[in-house]
Design a protein around this motif. Structure first.
Motif, PDB file in Angstrom:
ATOM      1  N   ALA A  23       0.703  -1.316   0.068  1.00 15.84           N
ATOM      2  CA  ALA A  23       0.175   0.118  -0.096  1.00 15.84           C
ATOM      3  C   ALA A  23       0.946   1.272   0.132  1.00 15.84           C
ATOM      4  O   ALA A  23       0.537   2.146  -0.761  1.00 15.84           O
ATOM      5  CB  ALA A  23      -0.980  -0.131   1.260  1.00 15.84           C
ATOM      6  N   ALA A  24       2.052   1.199   0.731  1.00 15.31           N
ATOM      7  CA  ALA A  24       2.788   2.532   0.836  1.00 15.31           C
ATOM      8  C   ALA A  24       3.213   2.620  -0.720  1.00 15.31           C
ATOM      9  O   ALA A  24       3.882   3.690  -0.984  1.00 15.31           O
ATOM     10  CB  ALA A  24       3.932   2.273   2.035  1.00 15.31           C
ATOM     11  N   LEU A  25       3.758   1.513  -1.111  1.00 18.38           N
ATOM     12  CA  LEU A  25       4.361   1.569  -2.560  1.00 18.38           C
ATOM     13  C   LEU A  25       3.410   2.073  -3.686  1.00 18.38           C
ATOM     14  O   LEU A  25       3.495   2.864  -4.259  1.00 18.38           O
ATOM     15  CB  LEU A  25       4.856   0.131  -3.033  1.00 18.38           C
ATOM     16  CG  LEU A  25       5.566   0.157  -4.422  1.00 18.38           C
ATOM     17  CD1 LEU A  25       6.721   1.091  -4.884  1.00 18.38           C
ATOM     18  CD2 LEU A  25       5.673  -1.222  -4.775  1.00 18.38           C
ATOM     19  N   ALA A  26       2.100   1.782  -3.524  1.00 19.17           N
ATOM     20  CA  ALA A  26       0.898   2.137  -4.224  1.00 19.17           C
ATOM     21  C   ALA A  26       0.784   3.751  -3.869  1.00 19.17           C
ATOM     22  O   ALA A  26       0.372   4.534  -5.055  1.00 19.17           O
ATOM     23  CB  ALA A  26      -0.093   1.411  -4.094  1.00 19.17           C
ATOM     24  N   ASP A  27       0.748   4.241  -2.812  1.00 19.79           N
ATOM     25  CA  ASP A  27       0.734   5.395  -2.416  1.00 19.79           C
ATOM     26  C   ASP A  27       1.956   6.515  -3.122  1.00 19.79           C
ATOM     27  O   ASP A  27       1.409   7.531  -3.856  1.00 19.79           O
ATOM     28  CB  ASP A  27       1.091   5.906  -0.893  1.00 19.79           C
ATOM     29  CG  ASP A  27       0.723   7.351  -0.746  1.00 19.79           C
ATOM     30  OD1 ASP A  27      -0.213   7.951  -0.666  1.00 19.79           O
ATOM     31  OD2 ASP A  27       1.950   7.932  -0.540  1.00 19.79           O
ATOM     32  N   ILE A  28       2.995   5.993  -3.118  1.00 22.99           N
ATOM     33  CA  ILE A  28       4.231   6.810  -3.768  1.00 22.99           C
ATOM     34  C   ILE A  28       4.223   6.605  -5.347  1.00 22.99           C
ATOM     35  O   ILE A  28       4.382   7.725  -5.842  1.00 22.99           O
ATOM     36  CB  ILE A  28       5.592   5.942  -3.248  1.00 22.99           C
ATOM     37  CG1 ILE A  28       5.747   6.207  -1.745  1.00 22.99           C
ATOM     38  CG2 ILE A  28       6.834   6.594  -3.990  1.00 22.99           C
ATOM     39  CD1 ILE A  28       6.987   5.529  -1.412  1.00 22.99           C
ATOM     40  N   VAL A  29       3.543   5.424  -5.811  1.00 22.11           N
ATOM     41  CA  VAL A  29       3.697   5.381  -7.190  1.00 22.11           C
ATOM     42  C   VAL A  29       2.451   6.061  -7.987  1.00 22.11           C
ATOM     43  O   VAL A  29       2.520   6.634  -8.988  1.00 22.11           O
ATOM     44  CB  VAL A  29       3.915   3.865  -7.698  1.00 22.11           C
ATOM     45  CG1 VAL A  29       3.719   3.765  -9.166  1.00 22.11           C
ATOM     46  CG2 VAL A  29       4.960   3.327  -7.239  1.00 22.11           C
ATOM     47  N   ILE A  30       1.094   6.057  -7.155  1.00 22.70           N
ATOM     48  CA  ILE A  30      -0.049   6.344  -7.923  1.00 22.70           C
ATOM     49  C   ILE A  30      -0.472   7.698  -7.213  1.00 22.70           C
ATOM     50  O   ILE A  30      -0.714   8.781  -7.626  1.00 22.70           O
ATOM     51  CB  ILE A  30      -1.146   5.127  -7.698  1.00 22.70           C
ATOM     52  CG1 ILE A  30      -0.531   4.191  -8.381  1.00 22.70           C
ATOM     53  CG2 ILE A  30      -2.580   5.795  -8.193  1.00 22.70           C
ATOM     54  CD1 ILE A  30      -1.386   2.735  -8.388  1.00 22.70           C
ATOM     55  N   LEU A  31      -0.761   7.653  -5.969  1.00 24.84           N
ATOM     56  CA  LEU A  31      -1.452   8.743  -5.207  1.00 24.84           C
ATOM     57  C   LEU A  31      -0.676   9.672  -5.243  1.00 24.84           C
ATOM     58  O   LEU A  31      -1.310  11.144  -5.334  1.00 24.84           O
ATOM     59  CB  LEU A  31      -1.962   8.358  -3.702  1.00 24.84           C
ATOM     60  CG  LEU A  31      -2.780   6.876  -3.927  1.00 24.84           C
ATOM     61  CD1 LEU A  31      -3.311   6.834  -2.287  1.00 24.84           C
ATOM     62  CD2 LEU A  31      -4.015   7.151  -4.800  1.00 24.84           C
ATOM     63  N   LYS A  32       0.549   9.796  -4.836  1.00 25.51           N
ATOM     64  CA  LYS A  32       1.545  11.031  -4.734  1.00 25.51           C
ATOM     65  C   LYS A  32       1.524  11.779  -6.235  1.00 25.51           C
ATOM     66  O   LYS A  32       1.541  13.001  -6.310  1.00 25.51           O
ATOM     67  CB  LYS A  32       2.956  10.734  -4.362  1.00 25.51           C
ATOM     68  CG  LYS A  32       3.749  11.590  -4.155  1.00 25.51           C
ATOM     69  CD  LYS A  32       5.158  11.241  -4.060  1.00 25.51           C
ATOM     70  CE  LYS A  32       6.322  12.135  -4.019  1.00 25.51           C
ATOM     71  NZ  LYS A  32       7.647  11.694  -3.889  1.00 25.51           N
ATOM     72  N   ARG A  33       1.421  11.114  -7.216  1.00 24.80           N
ATOM     73  CA  ARG A  33       1.627  11.731  -8.463  1.00 24.80           C
ATOM     74  C   ARG A  33       0.201  12.227  -9.084  1.00 24.80           C
ATOM     75  O   ARG A  33       0.044  13.130  -9.812  1.00 24.80           O
ATOM     76  CB  ARG A  33       1.878  10.727  -9.424  1.00 24.80           C
ATOM     77  CG  ARG A  33       3.456   9.724  -9.495  1.00 24.80           C
ATOM     78  CD  ARG A  33       3.385   8.918 -10.621  1.00 24.80           C
ATOM     79  NE  ARG A  33       4.712   8.029 -10.311  1.00 24.80           N
ATOM     80  CZ  ARG A  33       6.019   8.465 -10.850  1.00 24.80           C
ATOM     81  NH1 ARG A  33       5.838   9.544 -11.629  1.00 24.80           N
ATOM     82  NH2 ARG A  33       6.866   7.693 -10.633  1.00 24.80           N
ATOM     83  N   LEU A  34      -0.797  12.146  -8.224  1.00 22.96           N
ATOM     84  CA  LEU A  34      -2.061  12.866  -8.344  1.00 22.96           C
ATOM     85  C   LEU A  34      -2.242  13.876  -7.573  1.00 22.96           C
ATOM     86  O   LEU A  34      -3.269  14.313  -7.556  1.00 22.96           O
ATOM     87  CB  LEU A  34      -3.195  11.664  -8.200  1.00 22.96           C
ATOM     88  CG  LEU A  34      -3.517  10.566  -9.257  1.00 22.96           C
ATOM     89  CD1 LEU A  34      -4.512   9.477  -8.816  1.00 22.96           C
ATOM     90  CD2 LEU A  34      -3.320  10.902 -10.716  1.00 22.96           C
ATOM     91  N   ASN A  35      -1.292  14.049  -6.814  1.00 21.86           N
ATOM     92  CA  ASN A  35      -1.203  15.309  -5.803  1.00 21.86           C
ATOM     93  C   ASN A  35      -2.466  15.128  -4.779  1.00 21.86           C
ATOM     94  O   ASN A  35      -2.940  16.098  -4.218  1.00 21.86           O
ATOM     95  CB  ASN A  35      -1.297  16.582  -6.413  1.00 21.86           C
ATOM     96  CG  ASN A  35      -0.072  17.007  -7.097  1.00 21.86           C
ATOM     97  OD1 ASN A  35       1.080  16.666  -6.679  1.00 21.86           O
ATOM     98  ND2 ASN A  35      -0.262  17.572  -8.352  1.00 21.86           N
TER      99      ASN A  35
END
Length: 308
Positions: free
Chosen positions: A83-95
């Protein structure tokens, strides 16, 4: 049995559901409270915890107890890391934009679900509980000679179900202490209150978000580990759990941990009682109706502030 013992059994089943639901919904509430992200993939993290519990217990020897302990440690860590990896790869890029993160987590839901189907399969598979002793429950009735104490036939539960209730209480208390007493918890709360101010004080907000998303998913995975010896691991099991978790956090108040616990107890107990005496479908209908009433008359939830 009379009505009273049946009600006691229904309440015990409801308490098991409420315990697992409180643990899972706490993770969902934590993610929204700190990050303002509605994680639609939360149910799939719950499912992954159950599936990983099956995988770990299937491939680790040493008895059911040792295998279950290994699953309870490894599954939340692996799911939380994913989940932390998904946050960095996906959610962070969506601001962390609310609308786009909802769409992104829906996509993540289907990716995790279909990946599990391809690797794990469509069969539901059981996990052997670490212990499962049958415990007879006493009942007290007022008779002609006064209070009568006896053990009705069929009035019993298992030691593992009682363990699930106790473990959930301890874990939720530990989560509350972590959020209010630890340095990491205080940093998360500071980020929740004002992310810009936290950044100004040198707090790495994006790393905090990744940690929060991982902790929330880890709590869901741990709930899946606890429930899988009672239910069976299946790649579609996250759907109902996600629905009930959203019902709980909406009724309790988005981002309110105390409200989540109270709502989980209310929904879990009512679901258990109504499912035993009527039908599980009626229980879900009434829970959905309760959400509608809360949204109409108190949109912020029972414990949510007006500004949330």
């Amino acid at each position: 049995m009379d009505f009273g013992p049946y009600l006691m059994l229904a309440m015990l089943e409801g308490a098991v559901l409420a315990s697992v639901l409180a643990l899972m919904a706490s993770g969902l509430s934590l993610v929204f409270g700190v990050m303002r992200v509605v994680n639609v993939a939360h149910g799939e993290f719950y499912m992954l915890g159950a599936v990983m519990a099956w995988a770990v217990t299937s491939f680790i020897g040493g008895g059911p107890a040792l295998a279950f302990i290994a699953a309870a440690i490894l599954a939340p860590l692996l799911v939380g890391g994913l989940a932390a990896l998904a946050d960095i790869v996906i959610l962070k890029r969506l601001n962390y934009d609310p609308e786009r993160t909802i769409v992104a987590t829906i996509g993540l839901l289907y990716i995790l679900q279909q990946a599990t189907l391809m690797s794990y399969g469509a069969d539901a598979r059981p996990v052997v509980p670490p212990f499962n002793h049958r415990i007879a429950l006493p009942w007290i009735e007022w008779g002609e000679g006064g209070l009568a104490f006896y053990f009705p036939w069929g009035l019993s539960t298992t030691s593992y179900k009682l363990f699930v209730i106790g473990a959930a209480v301890v874990l939720i208390a530990a989560l509350r202490l972590f959020m209010t007493r630890s340095r990491a918890g205080l940093i998360m709360r500071a980020t929740q209150l004002d992310g810009d101010m936290a950044t100004a004080f040198g707090i790495p907000v994006e790393r905090v978000y990744a940690a929060v998303f991982g902790v929330g998913a880890g709590l869901a995975a741990l709930a899946g580990v606890l429930i899988v010896p009672i239910q069976q691991a299946h790649y579609l099991m996250g759907g109902d759990a996600l629905l009930l978790s959203f019902i709980v956090v909406i009724i309790g108040g988005l981002g309110s941990l105390a409200g989540t616990i109270v709502a989980a107890v209310l929904i879990g107990m009512s679901d258990g009682i109504i499912s035993v005496f009527f039908s599980p479908t009626l229980a879900k209908i009434l829970a959905t109706l309760a959400v509608a009433l809360v949204l109409v008359f108190r949109p912020q939830g029972l414990f949510g502030g007006k500004g949330r």
